[in-house]
Design an enzyme around this catalytic site. Sequence first.
Site, PDB file in Angstrom:
ATOM      1  N   LYS A 103       0.807  -1.228   0.000  1.00 34.35           N
ATOM      2  CA  LYS A 103       0.000   0.000   0.000  1.00 34.35           C
ATOM      3  C   LYS A 103       0.837   1.274   0.000  1.00 34.35           C
ATOM      4  CE  LYS A 103      -4.599  -1.228   0.773  1.00 34.35           C
ATOM      5  NZ  LYS A 103      -4.565  -2.572   1.362  1.00 34.35           N
TER       6      LYS A 103
ATOM      7  N   SER B 281       1.051  -9.944  -0.494  1.00 34.10           N
ATOM      8  CA  SER B 281       0.756  -8.513  -0.423  1.00 34.10           C
ATOM      9  C   SER B 281       1.195  -7.805   0.855  1.00 34.10           C
ATOM     10  CB  SER B 281      -0.745  -8.296  -0.626  1.00 34.10           C
ATOM     11  OG  SER B 281      -1.486  -9.023   0.334  1.00 34.10           O
TER      12      SER B 281
ATOM     13  N   GLU C 120      -9.998 -13.657  -3.606  1.00 38.46           N
ATOM     14  CA  GLU C 120     -10.604 -13.002  -2.444  1.00 38.46           C
ATOM     15  C   GLU C 120     -11.109 -14.063  -1.460  1.00 38.46           C
ATOM     16  OE1 GLU C 120     -13.822 -10.561  -3.821  1.00 38.46           O
ATOM     17  OE2 GLU C 120     -14.773 -12.214  -4.881  1.00 38.46           O
TER      18      GLU C 120
ATOM     19  N   GLY D 145     -16.391 -13.515   1.382  1.00 39.69           N
ATOM     20  CA  GLY D 145     -16.760 -12.221   0.810  1.00 39.69           C
ATOM     21  C   GLY D 145     -16.420 -12.157  -0.664  1.00 39.69           C
TER      22      GLY D 145
ATOM     23  N   SER E 135      -8.603   1.683   8.718  1.00 37.73           N
ATOM     24  CA  SER E 135      -7.993   1.263   9.970  1.00 37.73           C
ATOM     25  C   SER E 135      -6.874   0.284   9.662  1.00 37.73           C
ATOM     26  CB  SER E 135      -9.041   0.603  10.872  1.00 37.73           C
ATOM     27  OG  SER E 135      -9.688  -0.419  10.169  1.00 37.73           O
TER      28      SER E 135
ATOM     29  N   ASP F 204     -17.651 -10.778  -3.284  1.00 44.40           N
ATOM     30  CA  ASP F 204     -18.334  -9.738  -4.082  1.00 44.40           C
ATOM     31  C   ASP F 204     -17.616  -9.486  -5.405  1.00 44.40           C
ATOM     32  OD1 ASP F 204     -16.371  -8.478  -2.114  1.00 44.40           O
ATOM     33  OD2 ASP F 204     -16.620  -6.882  -3.586  1.00 44.40           O
TER      34      ASP F 204
HETATM   35  C1  LIG Z   1      -5.307  -3.627   1.104  1.00 46.12           C
HETATM   36  C2  LIG Z   1      -4.699  -4.978   1.067  1.00 46.12           C
HETATM   37  C3  LIG Z   1      -5.119  -5.949   0.122  1.00 46.12           C
HETATM   38  C4  LIG Z   1      -6.224  -5.681  -0.868  1.00 46.12           C
HETATM   39  O1  LIG Z   1      -5.854  -4.662  -1.763  1.00 46.12           O
HETATM   40  P1  LIG Z   1      -6.952  -3.924  -2.672  1.00 46.12           P
HETATM   41  O2  LIG Z   1      -6.167  -2.947  -3.453  1.00 46.12           O
HETATM   42  O3  LIG Z   1      -7.943  -3.297  -1.753  1.00 46.12           O
HETATM   43  O4  LIG Z   1      -7.583  -4.979  -3.500  1.00 46.12           O
HETATM   44  C5  LIG Z   1      -4.461  -7.159   0.103  1.00 46.12           C
HETATM   45  N1  LIG Z   1      -3.482  -7.454   0.992  1.00 46.12           N
HETATM   46  C6  LIG Z   1      -3.063  -6.557   1.907  1.00 46.12           C
HETATM   47  C7  LIG Z   1      -1.977  -6.953   2.839  1.00 46.12           C
HETATM   48  C8  LIG Z   1      -3.661  -5.295   1.982  1.00 46.12           C
HETATM   49  O5  LIG Z   1      -3.232  -4.399   2.898  1.00 46.12           O
END
Ligand SMILES: *Cc1c(COP(=O)(O)O)cnc(C)c1O
Length: 324
Positions: free
Chosen positions: A58, A309, A209, A213, A83, A215
Amino acid sequence: MLCSMINLPTYDDVISASQRLQGHAHRTPVLRSTTADQMLGAQLFFKCENFQRMGAFKFRGAFNALSKFSDAQRKAGVITFSSGNHAQAIALSARTLGMPAVIVMPHDAPAAKKAATQGYGAEVISYDRFTQDREALTSQMAAERGMTLIPPYDHPDVMAGQGTAAKELFEEVGELDYLLVCLGGGGLLSGCALAARALSPGCKVYGVEPEAGNDGQQSFRSGSIVNIPTPKTIADGAQTQHLGQYTFGVIKRDVTDILTATDAQLIEAMKFFAERMKMVVEPTGCLGFAAARHAGLPIQGKRVGVLVSGGNVDLGRLAEFLAA
Ligand SMILES: *Cc1c(COP(=O)(O)O)cnc(C)c1O
């Protein structure tokens, strides 16, 4: 239609984002595991954003978006609601760029998350999840203070920033047959899909996902954005209720399909990462690998990219997951 009026980001925007991130974001490692390869009969390439600054991809999108602010915008600062990892990403990026940041968080957000965000110098404003609408509150504050709102995923600059993770992956390992990406609101998936279309046109790109959830899967298959109640899952980074206008615009055009993983499969993946690859991955970060193992894709003999991620998980919870 709203969709035809919005300007979707392109791969050129991902390239510009990677230039802005130079010297600020880490170029995270791509790790291999012989055990994982043998288990799945494929070649797996793990892009490890759990080693990114503040512990998740992020930072890429937040820093890219804030870097584009005008002088007047910088002076007034940035505001967002989150959050989770986006809060820390905005706070750290704002501090780095020397601008004020306000983060609107639910009053019952974990104290550790509030403290981490304040530790990066942001002002945290609490709201009551049960009586107040966070988006309305945030917009009102943004107007009062002249701050620019940067939402967690549905923003072209955020999407382009997130796409730099996949750009680095393809540049490092070359073309892939499959790319598996964790999916919440779709900022990461849409950005990575832009990079894949440009750098590895034959690559099949899947979003993954939580099963609780789905969606995104419903939206992808029905052709319009589906809203769900906040899902109950350990994947707290993917507890989104719907995709965004921008993210869905790219996803429906450039993504192959959306898959799901169960919480039990996420825990199994978390254990594998800890035991075999010696790394901490948060539940949401395990979605891609869980799907590689269980979603039934014909990946045997193929080259498969797995986007890991993030790694922000409370140590007490991690211990519980690993002991389960
Ligand atoms: C926010 C996040 C996601 C999902 O990312 P999106 O861009 O909302 O699809 C996946 N893994 C981690 C660790 C995140 O912080």
